[in-house]
Design an enzyme around this catalytic site. Structure first.
Site, mmCIF file in Angstrom:
data_model
loop_
_atom_site.group_PDB
_atom_site.id
_atom_site.type_symbol
_atom_site.label_atom_id
_atom_site.label_comp_id
_atom_site.label_asym_id
_atom_site.label_seq_id
_atom_site.Cartn_x
_atom_site.Cartn_y
_atom_site.Cartn_z
ATOM 1 N N TYR A 101 0.859 -1.187 0.000
ATOM 2 C CA TYR A 101 0.000 0.000 0.000
ATOM 3 C C TYR A 101 0.894 1.236 0.000
ATOM 4 O O TYR A 101 1.877 1.301 0.749
ATOM 5 C CB TYR A 101 -0.906 0.009 1.248
ATOM 6 C CG TYR A 101 -1.675 1.306 1.371
ATOM 7 C CD1 TYR A 101 -2.949 1.426 0.838
ATOM 8 C CD2 TYR A 101 -1.096 2.438 1.965
ATOM 9 C CE1 TYR A 101 -3.633 2.629 0.889
ATOM 10 C CE2 TYR A 101 -1.766 3.643 2.019
ATOM 11 C CZ TYR A 101 -3.032 3.732 1.480
ATOM 12 O OH TYR A 101 -3.708 4.931 1.520
ATOM 13 N N GLU A 189 -3.473 7.526 -4.063
ATOM 14 C CA GLU A 189 -3.286 6.230 -3.411
ATOM 15 C C GLU A 189 -3.067 5.121 -4.431
ATOM 16 O O GLU A 189 -3.751 5.075 -5.446
ATOM 17 C CB GLU A 189 -4.550 5.948 -2.595
ATOM 18 C CG GLU A 189 -4.533 4.679 -1.802
ATOM 19 C CD GLU A 189 -5.858 4.489 -1.075
ATOM 20 O OE1 GLU A 189 -5.959 4.921 0.092
ATOM 21 O OE2 GLU A 189 -6.794 3.924 -1.671
#
Ligand code: GDP
Ligand code: MN
Length: 378
Positions: A101, A189
């Site tokens: 992530y 993101e």
């Protein structure tokens, strides 16, 4: 404003972040065509502005162009969390060795952006954040200095990224930062950023949220807006330059000025009511703007009363009154209306409204009390 995965990834790619080969399709035939070009093994990804598409069945792997067409047919007929799927992204399938992530957002408490990373990326990142927050590392970025190389290396080390990937990881982290700044984003993101079986790093998913207040600087990005995600009333409001947010209560609010609108909502609640919306018609609103605002408020079937709270400074009371009459001539309604109108040309406004059968009030408390009473009686 949220961007779709395919839009975010195109932006990321411009900033040097590797993404899979692929294109977006609006029909199953197009999806098949793209799958053929990519050699058959593809992933079909619903383009909707909600998270958790994978878990909802909106991300499927196809082994052939034919299967791609079938899966695209299925996915294009889906609704995910209430949103219709109108497009699918057809990407060359990746074989995943591990999922990372990597994201940037604003940390208001720290008053600066923060880069977050985790070796436990993928569809369960929310659970990781809730149960094992220590697995997510955070590095604050000085907005004037930008992301420093040593910070990117620190992050790579903290998530135990194998050394061979550090250089490209640095390029990706820097690219994400540059995209975040250049687009005036509030979120950028990549989840997952994958290490593939053949040891490449690719951004498999992408998400950006842009600051609406900066969109005027980015006409090209503003054009990417997907109207499906917004309440129709909010789209209509934007067209007229009204600041409008739909809420769940039953008292419609028509107010000039954001602060006054907040106060009006507070006072409605103080007297036991619930506002149906936030609305700031802005300073100097013209009659047609007022009419549009009233139409938007009355299009909500929950609305049982409307409270007008207009403090005339730049906004003129007579203009507001004429707008109300124009709207009432168009929209027939039995919804009771309470008005508190003070300031510039207020008397003339009140005179214009005298035969509109509106309930008038002197003070804001009086107006709120009356609006709550008529809403409850309805
Ligand atoms: P999200 O569920 O909306 O976040 O959608 P993602 O694009 O993140 O996809 C969800 C999950 O699907 C990923 O975490 C991967 O595990 C899997 N996935 C997505 N693309 C591929 C791919 O090309 N190959 C493989 N094997 N899995 C994929
Ligand atoms: Mn994802």
């Amino acid at each position: 404003m949220k961007l779709h995965e395919y839009q975010s990834k195109q932006i990321f790619n411009k900033y040097g972040i590797p993404i899979p080969k692929g294109r977006v399709a609006a029909t199953a035939q197009e999806a098949r065509q793209i799958a053929e070009e990519l050699g058959g093994r593809v992933v079909i990804k619903s383009q909707v502005l909600v998270g958790g598409r994978g878990k909802a069945g909106g991300i499927r792997l196809a082994k052939s162009a034919e299967e791609a067409e079938n899966l695209a047919t299925q996915i294009l007929s889906m609704e995910i969390k209430g949103l219709p799927v109108r497009k699918v992204l057809v990407d060359e399938a990746a074989s995943i060795a591990s999922e990372i992530y990597l994201g940037i957002t604003n940390d208001r408490a720290a008053r600066r952006p923060v880069m977050m990373a985790s070796a436990a990326g993928g569809v369960d990142i929310e659970e990781v954040a809730a149960k094992n927050p220590e697995k997510i590392i955070k590095v604050h970025i000085d907005p004037l200095l930008g992301l420093r190389d040593y910070q990117a290396r620190d992050i790579a080390a903290s998530i135990d990224l194998p050394r061979e990937h550090w250089r490209i990881f640095g390029q990706i982290a820097r690219g994400l930062w540059d995209a975040y700044v250049a687009c005036d984003a509030t979120l950028a993101e990549i989840n997952p950023l994958v290490i593939t079986a053949d040891r490449r790093i690719v951004a498999l998913d992408g998400k950006m949220v842009l600051d609406d207040n900066a969109l005027f600087r980015h006409p090209d990005l503003a054009e990417m807006r997907d109207l499906d995600v917004e309440a129709p009333s909010e789209i209509e409001a934007r067209k007229y330059g009204l600041s409008f947010i739909k809420l769940d209560g039953n008292i419609g609010c028509m107010v000039n000025g954001a602060g006054l609108a907040m106060t009006t909502m507070d006072i409605i609640k103080l007297f036991g009511g619930e506002p149906a919306n936030f609305l700031d018609i802005g300073g100097g609103a013209s009659a047609d703007k007022v009419a549009a605002a009233l139409r938007i408020i009355l299009s909500d079937p929950n609305v049982k009363a409307v409270l007008f709270n207009v403090f005339g400074g730049i906004t003129r009371g007579d203009e507001v009154a004429r707008g109300i009459l124009a709207a009432l001539a168009e929209v027939k309604t039995n919804v009771p209306m309470v008005i508190r109108l003070v300031g510039t040309n207020a008397e003339e406004g009140r005179r214009i409204l005298a035969d509109a059968k509106m309930i008038t009030a002197e003070t804001l408390a009086d107006a709120a009390r009356k609006a709550v009473a008529v809403a409850q009686a309805a």
